[in-house]
Design a protein around this motif. Structure first.
Motif, PDB file in Angstrom:
ATOM      1  N   VAL A 121      12.271  17.982 -12.161  1.00  0.00           N
ATOM      2  CA  VAL A 121      12.164  17.151 -13.359  1.00  0.00           C
ATOM      3  C   VAL A 121      11.010  17.670 -14.210  1.00  0.00           C
ATOM      4  CG1 VAL A 121      11.738  14.831 -14.249  1.00  0.00           C
ATOM      5  CG2 VAL A 121      13.131  15.154 -12.188  1.00  0.00           C
ATOM      6  N   VAL A 122      11.285  17.927 -15.477  1.00  0.00           N
ATOM      7  CA  VAL A 122      10.263  18.459 -16.378  1.00  0.00           C
ATOM      8  C   VAL A 122      10.242  17.652 -17.672  1.00  0.00           C
ATOM      9  CG1 VAL A 122      10.479  20.798 -15.449  1.00  0.00           C
ATOM     10  CG2 VAL A 122      11.820  20.141 -17.462  1.00  0.00           C
ATOM     11  N   ARG A 123       9.148  17.808 -18.387  1.00  0.00           N
ATOM     12  CA  ARG A 123       8.988  17.200 -19.707  1.00  0.00           C
ATOM     13  C   ARG A 123       8.029  18.072 -20.501  1.00  0.00           C
ATOM     14  NH1 ARG A 123       5.217  13.921 -22.080  1.00  0.00           N
ATOM     15  NH2 ARG A 123       5.968  12.518 -23.729  1.00  0.00           N
ATOM     16  N   PHE A 124       8.280  18.255 -21.788  1.00  0.00           N
ATOM     17  CA  PHE A 124       7.372  19.037 -22.618  1.00  0.00           C
ATOM     18  C   PHE A 124       6.136  18.187 -22.945  1.00  0.00           C
ATOM     19  CE2 PHE A 124      11.393  21.163 -24.498  1.00  0.00           C
ATOM     20  CZ  PHE A 124      11.459  22.040 -23.415  1.00  0.00           C
ATOM     21  N   PRO A 125       4.961  18.580 -22.483  1.00  0.00           N
ATOM     22  CA  PRO A 125       3.773  17.746 -22.706  1.00  0.00           C
ATOM     23  C   PRO A 125       3.250  17.792 -24.140  1.00  0.00           C
ATOM     24  CG  PRO A 125       3.152  19.789 -21.600  1.00  0.00           C
ATOM     25  CD  PRO A 125       4.653  19.779 -21.660  1.00  0.00           C
ATOM     26  N   TRP A 126       3.732  18.731 -24.918  1.00  0.00           N
ATOM     27  CA  TRP A 126       3.179  18.939 -26.258  1.00  0.00           C
ATOM     28  C   TRP A 126       3.981  18.246 -27.358  1.00  0.00           C
ATOM     29  CZ3 TRP A 126       7.093  21.378 -28.813  1.00  0.00           C
ATOM     30  CH2 TRP A 126       7.988  22.141 -28.046  1.00  0.00           C
ATOM     31  N   ILE A 127       5.120  17.646 -27.015  1.00  0.00           N
ATOM     32  CA  ILE A 127       5.946  16.992 -28.038  1.00  0.00           C
ATOM     33  C   ILE A 127       5.283  15.703 -28.507  1.00  0.00           C
ATOM     34  CG2 ILE A 127       8.094  15.719 -28.404  1.00  0.00           C
ATOM     35  CD1 ILE A 127       9.614  17.839 -27.195  1.00  0.00           C
ATOM     36  N   ARG A 128       5.241  15.542 -29.820  1.00  0.00           N
ATOM     37  CA  ARG A 128       4.631  14.345 -30.395  1.00  0.00           C
ATOM     38  C   ARG A 128       5.648  13.208 -30.494  1.00  0.00           C
ATOM     39  NH1 ARG A 128       1.568  17.016 -35.553  1.00  0.00           N
ATOM     40  NH2 ARG A 128       3.503  18.225 -35.641  1.00  0.00           N
ATOM     41  N   GLU A 129       5.135  11.997 -30.579  1.00  0.00           N
ATOM     42  CA  GLU A 129       5.989  10.821 -30.700  1.00  0.00           C
ATOM     43  C   GLU A 129       6.845  10.923 -31.965  1.00  0.00           C
ATOM     44  OE1 GLU A 129       5.581   5.918 -30.798  1.00  0.00           O
ATOM     45  OE2 GLU A 129       3.820   7.183 -30.481  1.00  0.00           O
ATOM     46  N   GLY A 130       8.080  10.484 -31.853  1.00  0.00           N
ATOM     47  CA  GLY A 130       8.981  10.516 -32.992  1.00  0.00           C
ATOM     48  C   GLY A 130       9.903  11.718 -33.035  1.00  0.00           C
ATOM     49  N   ALA A 131       9.767  12.635 -32.069  1.00  0.00           N
ATOM     50  CA  ALA A 131      10.644  13.812 -32.028  1.00  0.00           C
ATOM     51  C   ALA A 131      12.083  13.393 -31.753  1.00  0.00           C
ATOM     52  CB  ALA A 131      10.171  14.778 -30.949  1.00  0.00           C
ATOM     53  N   GLU A 132      13.019  14.025 -32.431  1.00  0.00           N
ATOM     54  CA  GLU A 132      14.441  13.747 -32.243  1.00  0.00           C
ATOM     55  C   GLU A 132      15.235  15.038 -32.299  1.00  0.00           C
ATOM     56  OE1 GLU A 132      15.846  11.025 -35.153  1.00  0.00           O
ATOM     57  OE2 GLU A 132      14.601   9.350 -34.489  1.00  0.00           O
ATOM     58  N   LEU A 133      16.224  15.154 -31.438  1.00  0.00           N
ATOM     59  CA  LEU A 133      17.123  16.305 -31.477  1.00  0.00           C
ATOM     60  C   LEU A 133      18.553  15.832 -31.230  1.00  0.00           C
ATOM     61  CD1 LEU A 133      17.712  19.299 -31.697  1.00  0.00           C
ATOM     62  CD2 LEU A 133      17.240  19.518 -29.246  1.00  0.00           C
ATOM     63  N   PRO A 134      19.337  15.616 -32.284  1.00  0.00           N
ATOM     64  CA  PRO A 134      20.745  15.265 -32.090  1.00  0.00           C
ATOM     65  C   PRO A 134      21.540  16.469 -31.603  1.00  0.00           C
ATOM     66  CG  PRO A 134      20.258  15.528 -34.434  1.00  0.00           C
ATOM     67  CD  PRO A 134      18.951  15.661 -33.704  1.00  0.00           C
ATOM     68  N   VAL A 135      22.528  16.218 -30.765  1.00  0.00           N
ATOM     69  CA  VAL A 135      23.400  17.264 -30.224  1.00  0.00           C
ATOM     70  C   VAL A 135      24.837  16.957 -30.616  1.00  0.00           C
ATOM     71  CG1 VAL A 135      24.184  18.468 -28.158  1.00  0.00           C
ATOM     72  CG2 VAL A 135      21.821  17.643 -28.286  1.00  0.00           C
ATOM     73  N   TRP A 136      25.439  17.859 -31.371  1.00  0.00           N
ATOM     74  CA  TRP A 136      26.817  17.715 -31.831  1.00  0.00           C
ATOM     75  C   TRP A 136      27.696  18.705 -31.079  1.00  0.00           C
ATOM     76  CZ3 TRP A 136      26.850  17.184 -37.933  1.00  0.00           C
ATOM     77  CH2 TRP A 136      25.987  16.148 -38.296  1.00  0.00           C
TER      78      TRP A 136
END
Length: 339
Positions: A135-150
């Motif tokens: 299990v991983v998570r990017f520690p540098w991502i700021r709050e409010g990040a979004e990535l839609p996948v189509w």
């Protein structure tokens, strides 16, 4: 209705960037590119320059796949662009027709796409994801990040999965009957999965060629410039026929009939006007799958697509009138649709 521009990342990259800037100035909201590492230049490098040279355009691949890029790297690339430019990317994903086959591999399974969509979306949006036991998570991502996948889809299982899991549906053809049929399949699957069907954005992608008039000569030239698209779609249709048979209740014959004369396909001509492997594509299919004719005819068909629930039309611009079509849409078509 939103409008997108779809390009191959042929060199020079500066031309791709210039066309995307031109599209934004003409009212386009999205900039898409092919993603096939052997055939064209690396799109994510070019996205950084497109984003730097525009202010509103949302960019992404039409489409990437979960086989040629590791999922955490894909997510990190999107997340980095979003951190730099402010949530202006979208991940279009599919089986990887050209990218996988040119590299000597088989297109990805739906199960692999499903798993990849979850990982890429979660990591790109700042959440944890399981990479097969880690299990991983990017520690540098700021709050409010979004990535839609189509997700791009044609077949019944892929359409069902799109409705159940994807943030958007990419349909690479503009035939009105097939659009209605496939949009319904996606929306029905969303409802059955307990989702609000309006949450699944619908993007129809197809070549558009604006002619000065409806003369036979003008229409013949436009069809020849867009005939390659029927061949590209034919690759996916051939896979469906191989899986479900020529006459199957699972796949409409309005989609499969035209490939009976298909002899083969050379990916070195993929997505290009004048592709010699697409001579089997009849004029009727070009007219059904693409937008051909005067600006008034484009407006008429786009209004019909919007009535079927289409949220975005993404214009494939691989022909001999790239700037002219972008400008015609900006001057006439987009204002008429979004008046």
């Amino acid at each position: 209705m939103d409008f997108g521009l779809v390009l191959q990342t042929d060199p020079p990259a500066s031309k791709v960037i210039d066309l995307m800037r031109r599209a934004e100035n003409n009212g386009f909201t999205h900039g898409w590119t092919f993603d096939s590492a052997v055939l064209w230049q690396e799109p994510f490098v070019i996205y950084s320059q497109i984003l730097a040279n525009t202010s509103r355009l949302t960019v992404g691949p039409m489409v990437t796949n979960p086989g040629t890029r590791t999922w955490e790297v894909t997510a990190s690339t999107f997340a980095t662009l979003n951190d730099m430019f402010g949530n202006r990317t979208v991940c279009g994903i599919g089986r990887g027709d050209s990218a996988m086959r040119v590299a000597g591999r088989t297109p990805n399974t739906l199960a692999r796409i499903s798993a990849a969509m979850k990982v890429i979306r979660d990591l790109g949006s700042g959440r944890e994801a399981d990479l097969g036991g880690t299990v991983v998570r990017f520690p540098w991502i700021r709050e409010g990040a979004e990535l839609p996948v189509w997700m791009a889809a044609y077949g019944p299982k892929a359409l069902k999965m799109t409705g159940e899991e994807a943030d958007g549906f990419i349909l690479q053809l503009a035939d009105l009957y097939l659009t209605e049929y496939m949009v319904k399949a996606v929306k029905d699957a969303a409802v059955a999965a307990g989702r609000d069907p309006s949450e699944v954005k619908i993007c129809v992608a197809a070549p558009a060629y604006v002619t000065d008039d409806d003369s036979p000569e003008a229409l013949a030239h436009a069809r020849d410039q867009c005939r390659w698209f029927g061949g590209m779609v034919g690759n996916h249709v051939a896979d469906l026929v191989s899986k479900y048979g020529e006459h199957s209740a699972q796949v409409p014959e309005e989609l499969t009939d035209y490939i009976k004369s298909r002899q083969g396909y050379d990916y070195s001509h993929h997505g290009r006007s004048g592709n010699p492997d697409t001579e089997f594509v009849p004029d009727e299919i070009v007219d059904r799958f693409c937008l051909i004719g005067t600006a008034e005819r484009h407006i008429e068909k786009l209004r019909a697509l919007r009535e079927l629930g289409v949220d975005q039309f993404a214009l494939y611009d691989m022909h001999d009138a790239q700037e002219k079509v972008i400008d015609a849409y900006g001057d006439t078509v987009i204002p008429a649709i979004n008046a």
